[in-house]
Design an enzyme around this catalytic site. Structure first.
Site, PDB file in Angstrom:
ATOM      1  N   ASP A   1       0.675  -1.670   0.099  1.00 47.94           N
ATOM      2  CA  ASP A   1       0.150  -0.122  -0.277  1.00 47.94           C
ATOM      3  C   ASP A   1       0.573   0.835   0.046  1.00 47.94           C
ATOM      4  O   ASP A   1       2.141   1.465   0.469  1.00 47.94           O
ATOM      5  CB  ASP A   1      -1.417   0.337   1.072  1.00 47.94           C
ATOM      6  CG  ASP A   1      -0.087   0.132   2.378  1.00 47.94           C
ATOM      7  OD1 ASP A   1       0.350  -1.157   2.665  1.00 47.94           O
ATOM      8  OD2 ASP A   1      -0.890   0.619   3.598  1.00 47.94           O
TER       9      ASP A   1
ATOM     10  N   GLU B   1      -0.098  -0.262   6.011  1.00 44.92           N
ATOM     11  CA  GLU B   1       1.159  -0.269   6.625  1.00 44.92           C
ATOM     12  C   GLU B   1       0.909   1.490   6.500  1.00 44.92           C
ATOM     13  O   GLU B   1       1.356   1.998   8.086  1.00 44.92           O
ATOM     14  CB  GLU B   1       2.824  -0.522   6.307  1.00 44.92           C
ATOM     15  CG  GLU B   1       3.559  -0.238   7.487  1.00 44.92           C
ATOM     16  CD  GLU B   1       4.202   1.493   6.877  1.00 44.92           C
ATOM     17  OE1 GLU B   1       5.267   1.739   8.038  1.00 44.92           O
ATOM     18  OE2 GLU B   1       4.242   2.188   6.411  1.00 44.92           O
TER      19      GLU B   1
END
Length: 379
Positions: free
Chosen positions: A69, A134
């Site tokens: 991500d 994250e």
């Protein structure tokens, strides 16, 4: 032999802004299954994660952790090349969101693991844990993977997190720990009144600013062997009062503390609440403290695993990396509860910036470092 730079460009073309998976984990799962890895999607509360293992469960195991991500790109018009184009220019530089943080790191350890198990199958196992959470709340990413692993009897004996760890050049730094991070919201409630008649009011700002002055008057500590001194920053003060002649009823402040191993989130919470209780008793203004602990300080003690990683980095870069605990938080703060963990990755100069980019040669060098670590670990 898989090209880590090519995989980086392909991953960048997956628009995986948190919490969107964007096709990145699908792409990685296809590559890993093709190489003989046992893959499982560990999705939780709309967050996508991937677990992959080559080798037998319960065997001696080294792991890698990373995320696909990315943060939002901002205004695409500000970019030289579209942020999800994975543009590869004539100077052998790859452009796009995630080029350094950290689709390149994931591409490096995925291709290193695939080539390693194909060319020199180890007497052991390699585990890859890759999350899509994250850059977001981090509640359903690496934590979900570790929860799933515990339920399935999966275990890593040591782990490398592939976050960018070098400030300027490859090989100058690796992380063996991280400071803790805590955010405190301090609410003060007094009695509203006219500024000309302060005896009829209780000014919450006076109590609040007194507390903040005490907190910032002196350092909380002088640092420790592996950590810098704890840092306390006031990041917001507000009372929502547009009138200059009114004493407000309420005020609030936000304090962020990045702390070393002399403290815990709980000990700092106790410290701030003790200040608040004493000043409340002396001023008559109610003060309350709410804590949000993002992560505790931790350290992977120097030893065989740290020495192995450091030795490979030195051999491949001709630099002995500093053993650091600097920077913000990373998912290593969760992995450290599972096994010893270190962080080594690319140069992080362009991460989260417009025109994020990475030299293809640097990604390939990182792949080589990871592959050499695997070779030495199982030698």
């Amino acid at each position: 032999m898989l090209d880590a730079a090519d995989l980086t460009a392909r991953l960048i073309r997956c628009p995986s802004v948190t919490p969107e998976e964007g096709g990145a984990l699908v792409l990685l799962e296809e590559e890993l299954r093709r190489a003989g890895f046992d893959c499982h999607r560990v999705d939780r509360n709309g967050t996508s994660n991937l677990f992959a293992r080559w080798g037998a469960k319960g065997a001696r195991t080294i792991g890698f952790n990373g995320h696909t991500d990315v943060v939002p790109p901002g205004d695409p018009a500000s970019w030289t090349h579209p942020p999800f184009s994975g543009h590869w220019d004539a100077d052998d530089v790859i452009w796009g969101r995630g080029a350094t943080d950290m689709k390149s790191g994931v591409a490096a350890f995925v291709t290193a693991a695939i080539d390693f198990v194909r060319d020199t199958p180890p007497d052991g196992a390699v585990i890859l844990t890759i999350t899509g959470d994250e850059e977001g709340p981090s509640r359903d990413g690496t934590i979900a993977l570790l929860d799933w692993m515990a339920a399935q009897g999966e275990r890593m004996d040591a782990c490398i997190v592939g976050e960018p760890s070098n400030p300027e050049v490859m090989g100058e730094m690796m992380k063996i720990g991280r400071r803790g991070s805590a955010t405190f919201r301090i609410d003060a409630r007094g009695v509203q009144g006219h500024a000309a008649y302060p005896h009829r009011a209780k000014n919450p700002l006076h109590a609040l600013t007194r507390m903040l002055a005490e907190l910032t008057a002196a350092p909380l500590d002088q640092g420790t062997a592996h950590f810098d001194p704890t840092g306390l920053q006031i990041t917001s003060i507000d009372c929502g009062n547009p009138a200059s002649n009114v004493i407000p009823e309420a005020a609030r402040a936000i304090v962020n503390i990045r702390f070393n191993d002399l403290h815990t989130g709980d000990s700092l919470s106790d410290l701030l609440r003790a200040h608040a209780d004493r000043i409340a008793a002396e001023t008559g203004v109610a003060l309350s403290v709410t804590a949000e602990i993002s992560g505790e300080a931790f350290l992977t003690q120097p030893g065989p695993f740290v020495d192995l990683v450091r030795g490979v980095v030195q051999q491949e870069t001709n630099r002995q990396p500093v053993l650091s605990t600097s920077g913000g938080t990373s998912d290593a703060r969760f992995v450290k509860d599972h096994c010893p963990v270190v962080e080594f990755g690319l140069v992080g100069a362009h991460m989260h910036q417009v025109n994020e980019r990475v030299p293809a040669q640097q990604v390939r060098q990182l792949k080589t470092i990871y592959q050499r670590i695997l070779e030495r670990y199982f030698a």
